[in-house]
Design an enzyme around this catalytic site. Sequence first.
Site, PDB file in Angstrom:
ATOM      1  N   ASN A   3       0.849  -1.198   0.000  1.00 29.06           N
ATOM      2  CA  ASN A   3       0.000   0.000   0.000  1.00 29.06           C
ATOM      3  C   ASN A   3       0.887   1.251   0.000  1.00 29.06           C
ATOM      4  O   ASN A   3       2.112   1.141  -0.007  1.00 29.06           O
ATOM      5  CB  ASN A   3      -0.942  -0.008   1.212  1.00 29.06           C
TER       6      ASN A   3
ATOM      7  N   ASP B 292      -4.314  -6.685   5.244  1.00 27.98           N
ATOM      8  CA  ASP B 292      -5.269  -7.587   5.886  1.00 27.98           C
ATOM      9  C   ASP B 292      -5.133  -9.008   5.336  1.00 27.98           C
ATOM     10  O   ASP B 292      -5.502  -9.968   5.994  1.00 27.98           O
ATOM     11  CB  ASP B 292      -6.699  -7.068   5.662  1.00 27.98           C
TER      12      ASP B 292
ATOM     13  N   LYS C  61       9.514 -17.009 -10.393  1.00 27.34           N
ATOM     14  CA  LYS C  61       8.715 -15.937 -11.004  1.00 27.34           C
ATOM     15  C   LYS C  61       7.574 -16.549 -11.818  1.00 27.34           C
ATOM     16  O   LYS C  61       7.820 -17.459 -12.629  1.00 27.34           O
ATOM     17  CB  LYS C  61       9.626 -15.096 -11.910  1.00 27.34           C
TER      18      LYS C  61
ATOM     19  N   ASP D  73      -4.637  -9.927  13.070  1.00 27.10           N
ATOM     20  CA  ASP D  73      -4.755  -8.510  13.398  1.00 27.10           C
ATOM     21  C   ASP D  73      -3.840  -8.217  14.594  1.00 27.10           C
ATOM     22  O   ASP D  73      -4.098  -8.699  15.704  1.00 27.10           O
ATOM     23  CB  ASP D  73      -6.215  -8.148  13.708  1.00 27.10           C
ATOM     24  N   ILE D  74      -2.785  -7.463  14.344  1.00 30.14           N
ATOM     25  CA  ILE D  74      -1.761  -7.245  15.383  1.00 30.14           C
ATOM     26  C   ILE D  74      -2.339  -6.432  16.545  1.00 30.14           C
ATOM     27  O   ILE D  74      -2.188  -6.792  17.716  1.00 30.14           O
ATOM     28  CB  ILE D  74      -0.538  -6.519  14.770  1.00 30.14           C
TER      29      ILE D  74
ATOM     30  N   PHE E 154      -5.160   3.164  14.708  1.00 27.24           N
ATOM     31  CA  PHE E 154      -5.538   4.129  13.679  1.00 27.24           C
ATOM     32  C   PHE E 154      -6.684   3.537  12.867  1.00 27.24           C
ATOM     33  O   PHE E 154      -6.813   2.318  12.770  1.00 27.24           O
ATOM     34  CB  PHE E 154      -4.359   4.434  12.742  1.00 27.24           C
TER      35      PHE E 154
ATOM     36  N   LYS F 228     -14.298   0.120  14.913  1.00 26.70           N
ATOM     37  CA  LYS F 228     -12.942  -0.427  15.142  1.00 26.70           C
ATOM     38  C   LYS F 228     -12.540  -0.310  16.609  1.00 26.70           C
ATOM     39  O   LYS F 228     -11.939  -1.221  17.174  1.00 26.70           O
ATOM     40  CB  LYS F 228     -11.919   0.288  14.245  1.00 26.70           C
TER      41      LYS F 228
ATOM     42  N   LYS G  53     -11.855  -3.887  18.238  1.00 24.25           N
ATOM     43  CA  LYS G  53     -10.453  -4.177  18.598  1.00 24.25           C
ATOM     44  C   LYS G  53     -10.193  -3.939  20.082  1.00 24.25           C
ATOM     45  O   LYS G  53      -9.167  -4.313  20.609  1.00 24.25           O
ATOM     46  CB  LYS G  53      -9.509  -3.345  17.736  1.00 24.25           C
TER      47      LYS G  53
HETATM   48  O1  PMT Z   1       2.372   6.376   6.495  1.00 27.71           O
HETATM   49  P1  PMT Z   1       1.686   7.636   6.006  1.00 27.71           P
HETATM   50  O2  PMT Z   1       1.832   7.838   4.526  1.00 27.71           O
HETATM   51  O3  PMT Z   1       2.097   8.836   6.800  1.00 27.71           O
HETATM   52  O4  PMT Z   1       0.119   7.450   6.235  1.00 27.71           O
HETATM   53  C1  PMT Z   1      -0.373   7.333   7.531  1.00 27.71           C
HETATM   54  C2  PMT Z   1      -1.503   6.305   7.627  1.00 27.71           C
HETATM   55  C3  PMT Z   1      -2.693   6.776   6.794  1.00 27.71           C
HETATM   56  C4  PMT Z   1      -1.040   4.924   7.121  1.00 27.71           C
HETATM   57  C5  PMT Z   1      -1.866   6.205   9.155  1.00 27.71           C
HETATM   58  O5  PMT Z   1      -2.274   7.462   9.607  1.00 27.71           O
HETATM   59  C6  PMT Z   1      -2.971   5.181   9.376  1.00 27.71           C
HETATM   60  O6  PMT Z   1      -4.156   5.431   9.245  1.00 27.71           O
HETATM   61  N1  PMT Z   1      -2.566   3.915   9.733  1.00 27.71           N
HETATM   62  C7  PMT Z   1      -3.447   2.767   9.877  1.00 27.71           C
HETATM   63  C8  PMT Z   1      -3.728   2.177   8.520  1.00 27.71           C
HETATM   64  C9  PMT Z   1      -4.637   0.973   8.619  1.00 27.71           C
HETATM   65  O7  PMT Z   1      -4.204  -0.142   8.397  1.00 27.71           O
HETATM   66  O8  PMT Z   1      -5.847   1.233   9.044  1.00 27.71           O
HETATM   67  P2  PMT Z   1      -7.020   0.131   9.237  1.00 27.71           P
HETATM   68  O9  PMT Z   1      -8.222   0.952   9.454  1.00 27.71           O
HETATM   69  O10 PMT Z   1      -7.018  -0.803   8.088  1.00 27.71           O
HETATM   70  O11 PMT Z   1      -6.591  -0.665  10.525  1.00 27.71           O
HETATM   71  C10 PMT Z   1      -7.056  -0.336  11.842  1.00 27.71           C
HETATM   72  C11 PMT Z   1      -5.955  -0.526  12.864  1.00 27.71           C
HETATM   73  O12 PMT Z   1      -5.603  -1.907  12.967  1.00 27.71           O
HETATM   74  C12 PMT Z   1      -4.675   0.206  12.570  1.00 27.71           C
HETATM   75  O13 PMT Z   1      -4.172   0.687  13.786  1.00 27.71           O
HETATM   76  C13 PMT Z   1      -3.771  -0.876  11.997  1.00 27.71           C
HETATM   77  O14 PMT Z   1      -2.393  -0.600  12.279  1.00 27.71           O
HETATM   78  C14 PMT Z   1      -4.233  -2.108  12.756  1.00 27.71           C
HETATM   79  N2  PMT Z   1      -4.098  -3.383  12.024  1.00 27.71           N
HETATM   80  C15 PMT Z   1      -4.771  -3.593  10.857  1.00 27.71           C
HETATM   81  C16 PMT Z   1      -4.666  -4.819  10.228  1.00 27.71           C
HETATM   82  C17 PMT Z   1      -3.846  -5.839  10.808  1.00 27.71           C
HETATM   83  N3  PMT Z   1      -3.707  -7.023  10.227  1.00 27.71           N
HETATM   84  N4  PMT Z   1      -3.203  -5.596  11.952  1.00 27.71           N
HETATM   85  C18 PMT Z   1      -3.303  -4.389  12.572  1.00 27.71           C
HETATM   86  O15 PMT Z   1      -2.688  -4.173  13.614  1.00 27.71           O
END
Ligand code: PMT
Length: 397
Positions: free
Chosen positions: A210, A279, A289, A306-307, A323, A337, A341
């Site tokens: 991403n 995800d 390849k 999901d960490i 976030f 969320k 979570k």
């Molecule tokens: O890096 P930049 O370019 O500065 O951009 C910042 C950002 C937009 C990436 C940052 O501000 C942000 O939003 N990060 C979280 C991105 C994300 O994965 O969001 P989510 O809504 O999909 O996930 C929710 C939360 O679960 C997040 O805290 C994520 O870190 C966590 N997560 C998600 C999936 C997973 N398998 N494990 C996780 O821990």
Amino acid sequence: MNNLANKRVLLGVSGSIAAYKSPDIVRRLQDLGAEVRVIITNGGREFVSELSLQTVSKNKVHDNLWDKDAELAMGHIELAKWADAVIIAPASANTIAKLCHGKADDLLSTVILATKAAVLIAPSMNQQMFASKAIKENLEILNNRGVVTIEPGFGEQACGDVGEGRLAEPIEIAKQVANIFSNNTLSGKKVLITIGGTIEAIDPVRYISNHSSGKMGMALAHACVQAGAETTLIVGSISVDVEKRANVTYITSANEMYDAVMKKIKSQDLFISCAAVADFRPTKISQNKIKKDSNLSSIELTRNKDILESVCKLKNKPICIGFAAETENFIANATAKLEIKKCDAIILNDISNTEIGLNSDENEVHFLSQEKTEKIDRSSKQIIAEKIIKKVTKYFF
Ligand code: PMT
């Protein structure tokens, strides 16, 4: 007390009678260990001599946006990059209005627009002017952009009036500049932050990832270090410099990030999950390849762990801040969320707007806790990070 040791402070002197105190401000900043350079405006020059400022600062005083020699050496961009902090003292009503409107018609206003450093202003003017609605509104706008105001004092003024508008004392100004570097609100605390995107391999060449740049996470890392925390970073794919004062583990995939977080999480006081974790990952990684003629029409995916959710389930979990990167139904999705979570707070950002959020220098977020939702207005990611850390400290420590 040497809180400004190794710090580079740019002092802007604008047109106010209190400019006569600016050589003393230089001295007080130096007493705290700062290296000081001075920019003087045309107005400032009416009240204090460049020679005095040059002598005490031991540096050439900068005054001209169009100085050809300066542009080859310490021009406006270099000065903006050089400074760790910019303090305008005295800040005249005119200078405040120019900053507020983003004008760039002299060296000082141009440097302010070009700097990433912390900006402080110490207003100084007649009490009636300081009480005016225009000044109050301009200061509010600047404060919302992260500019720190060093409040003027109350007393008799040069014009004979009595009221609020006298420049703060030089020693107080120097202390407040030092304060921005010595916020110890997380002193003794351990913070773990995930940063950047994860990379999920398809074959030795291709992958799923991403656009996360790591800017938001690294700004948080910087804010935590500044606040005195022992800071550990789990860093995925990024395009920014790494905070050098943190302990860093580099990972590639979501699985590696999970393992690295679980290895470090014990004994942490705060976990900030800023990484954009994939995800899903391809169920099988091809050793070779994948050929164009292999008739591959789809890739089977497996859900990643999901960490954040896993950390929130730990028995002795740290304070957990997640976030939410959303493109629609912002508050509702972020609230979901927060609940699912079970974290202590969620920082919501809109990643459909290309000027903020993902891979941009600025952000605008909502801070959602179990009790309330607060907006943090659009600003640089560094300022947003500092405001987030302030709230985290206030609510959870
Ligand atoms: O890096 P930049 O370019 O500065 O951009 C910042 C950002 C937009 C990436 C940052 O501000 C942000 O939003 N990060 C979280 C991105 C994300 O994965 O969001 P989510 O809504 O999909 O996930 C929710 C939360 O679960 C997040 O805290 C994520 O870190 C966590 N997560 C998600 C999936 C997973 N398998 N494990 C996780 O821990």
